[in-house]
Design a protein around this motif. Structure first.
Motif, PDB file in Angstrom:
ATOM      1  N   HIS A   7       0.828  -1.206   0.000  1.00  0.00           N
ATOM      2  CA  HIS A   7       0.000   0.000   0.000  1.00  0.00           C
ATOM      3  C   HIS A   7       0.867   1.263   0.000  1.00  0.00           C
ATOM      4  O   HIS A   7       2.065   1.215   0.288  1.00  0.00           O
ATOM      5  CB  HIS A   7      -0.946  -0.011   1.197  1.00  0.00           C
ATOM      6  N   VAL A   8       0.251   2.367  -0.317  1.00  0.00           N
ATOM      7  CA  VAL A   8       0.966   3.643  -0.416  1.00  0.00           C
ATOM      8  C   VAL A   8       1.383   4.147   0.962  1.00  0.00           C
ATOM      9  O   VAL A   8       2.467   4.695   1.133  1.00  0.00           O
ATOM     10  CB  VAL A   8       0.096   4.688  -1.145  1.00  0.00           C
ATOM     11  N   LEU A   9       0.523   3.952   1.968  1.00  0.00           N
ATOM     12  CA  LEU A   9       0.807   4.414   3.333  1.00  0.00           C
ATOM     13  C   LEU A   9       0.552   3.313   4.350  1.00  0.00           C
ATOM     14  O   LEU A   9      -0.364   2.494   4.179  1.00  0.00           O
ATOM     15  CB  LEU A   9      -0.062   5.627   3.684  1.00  0.00           C
ATOM     16  N   TYR A  10       1.366   3.327   5.404  1.00  0.00           N
ATOM     17  CA  TYR A  10       1.205   2.370   6.499  1.00  0.00           C
ATOM     18  C   TYR A  10       1.331   3.086   7.832  1.00  0.00           C
ATOM     19  O   TYR A  10       2.086   4.054   7.968  1.00  0.00           O
ATOM     20  CB  TYR A  10       2.306   1.295   6.456  1.00  0.00           C
ATOM     21  N   THR A  30       3.487   7.116  10.726  1.00  0.00           N
ATOM     22  CA  THR A  30       3.055   6.867   9.352  1.00  0.00           C
ATOM     23  C   THR A  30       4.266   6.817   8.440  1.00  0.00           C
ATOM     24  O   THR A  30       5.115   7.709   8.479  1.00  0.00           O
ATOM     25  CB  THR A  30       2.091   7.973   8.873  1.00  0.00           C
ATOM     26  N   GLN A  32       5.793   5.681   4.308  1.00  0.00           N
ATOM     27  CA  GLN A  32       5.459   5.453   2.904  1.00  0.00           C
ATOM     28  C   GLN A  32       5.627   3.974   2.552  1.00  0.00           C
ATOM     29  O   GLN A  32       6.542   3.304   3.035  1.00  0.00           O
ATOM     30  CB  GLN A  32       6.386   6.282   2.012  1.00  0.00           C
ATOM     31  N   GLY A  33       4.770   3.494   1.673  1.00  0.00           N
ATOM     32  CA  GLY A  33       4.881   2.117   1.210  1.00  0.00           C
ATOM     33  C   GLY A  33       6.205   1.838   0.525  1.00  0.00           C
ATOM     34  O   GLY A  33       6.743   0.734   0.617  1.00  0.00           O
ATOM     35  N   ASP A  76      -3.020   1.676   5.116  1.00  0.00           N
ATOM     36  CA  ASP A  76      -4.131   2.605   4.955  1.00  0.00           C
ATOM     37  C   ASP A  76      -4.810   2.216   3.650  1.00  0.00           C
ATOM     38  O   ASP A  76      -4.317   2.528   2.565  1.00  0.00           O
ATOM     39  CB  ASP A  76      -3.607   4.043   4.895  1.00  0.00           C
ATOM     40  N   SER A  79      -5.378   4.661   0.766  1.00  0.00           N
ATOM     41  CA  SER A  79      -4.245   5.308   0.102  1.00  0.00           C
ATOM     42  C   SER A  79      -3.897   4.682  -1.239  1.00  0.00           C
ATOM     43  O   SER A  79      -3.144   5.258  -2.026  1.00  0.00           O
ATOM     44  CB  SER A  79      -3.009   5.280   1.010  1.00  0.00           C
ATOM     45  N   HIS A 133      -0.026   4.937  -8.363  1.00  0.00           N
ATOM     46  CA  HIS A 133      -0.829   4.289  -7.324  1.00  0.00           C
ATOM     47  C   HIS A 133      -2.174   3.848  -7.886  1.00  0.00           C
ATOM     48  O   HIS A 133      -2.850   4.627  -8.557  1.00  0.00           O
ATOM     49  CB  HIS A 133      -1.080   5.252  -6.166  1.00  0.00           C
TER      50      HIS A 133
END
Length: 201
Positions: A7-10, A30, A32-33, A76, A79, A133
């Motif tokens: 995912h793009v965000l975690y 938070t 970045q993926g 997320d 995202s 994305h």
């Protein structure tokens, strides 16, 4: 890792139970993926005893060894997912591509997939993997990842129906008339192809 849906965000949660403090993929809660992807690839290659598991809900748990704390990455879901396999992840036959000025064009699905594949090559382009994305609604967002995809130049591609006819391809770069201008094609001789049809000198 190549098959994982990153995912793009975690949200990053660093455990405290082990003998050694766990190291996260980045500073802050938070991350970045792209950072998670790099962190896991590097650690799974370097630390042969390390272990990473992805649950059905996309949660990733990583531990360097039995005596180390667990690092948990909670995705997320809103995202989007990093596009790392365009031919598998992008299935629409046509996309409505919109640039930062609001100008939109109709592109074949194959053209969108080829563009993402080309931009993931390092070098010569040099844009980091993860700049495209796939959002939950199947829209593609070309996010900041290097010129020309700056914060002020966000492009999107939305799946749409194919037209009755695409028309003839450009004799120089093989793109269609609707695919020229927003993002230039490349002719076989390496020159830019900005107009349709190409005007021979």
């Amino acid at each position: 890792m190549d098959r994982a849906a990153i995912h793009v965000l975690y949200a990053q949660v660093i455990g405290r139970a082990g003998e050694f403090p766990a190291k996260g993929a980045g500073y802050g809660r938070t991350v970045q993926g792209r950072s998670v992807d790099s962190f896991l690839r590097g650690n799974l290659t370097f630390w042969l005893s390390s272990d990473a598991r992805m649950a059905d809900d996309g949660v990733i748990r990583y531990r360097r060894g039995r005596n180390h704390s667990v690092v948990t990455f909670v995705p997320d879901k809103t995202s989007g997912v990093l596009i790392n396999r365009p031919d598998e992840q992008l299935t629409a036959a046509a996309y409505r591509v919109t640039g930062p000025t609001g100008t939109s064009q109709l592109w074949r699905g194959a053209t969108v997939r080829a563009a993402i594949t080309a931009c993931r090559i390092e070098p010569p382009v040099g844009w980091p993997a993860g700049w495209a994305h796939l959002m939950p609604d199947q829209t593609i967002k070309f996010a900041s990842g290097g010129a020309p995809w700056s914060r002020e130049a966000i492009y999107t591609a939305e799946p749409t129906d194919e037209p009755d006819s695409w028309g003839p391809p450009c004799p120089r770069c093989a793109r269609l008339e609707s695919e020229h201008g927003l993002w230039s094609g490349r002719a076989s001789d390496g020159t830019g192809c900005w107009t349709f049809p190409a005007q021979e000198a």
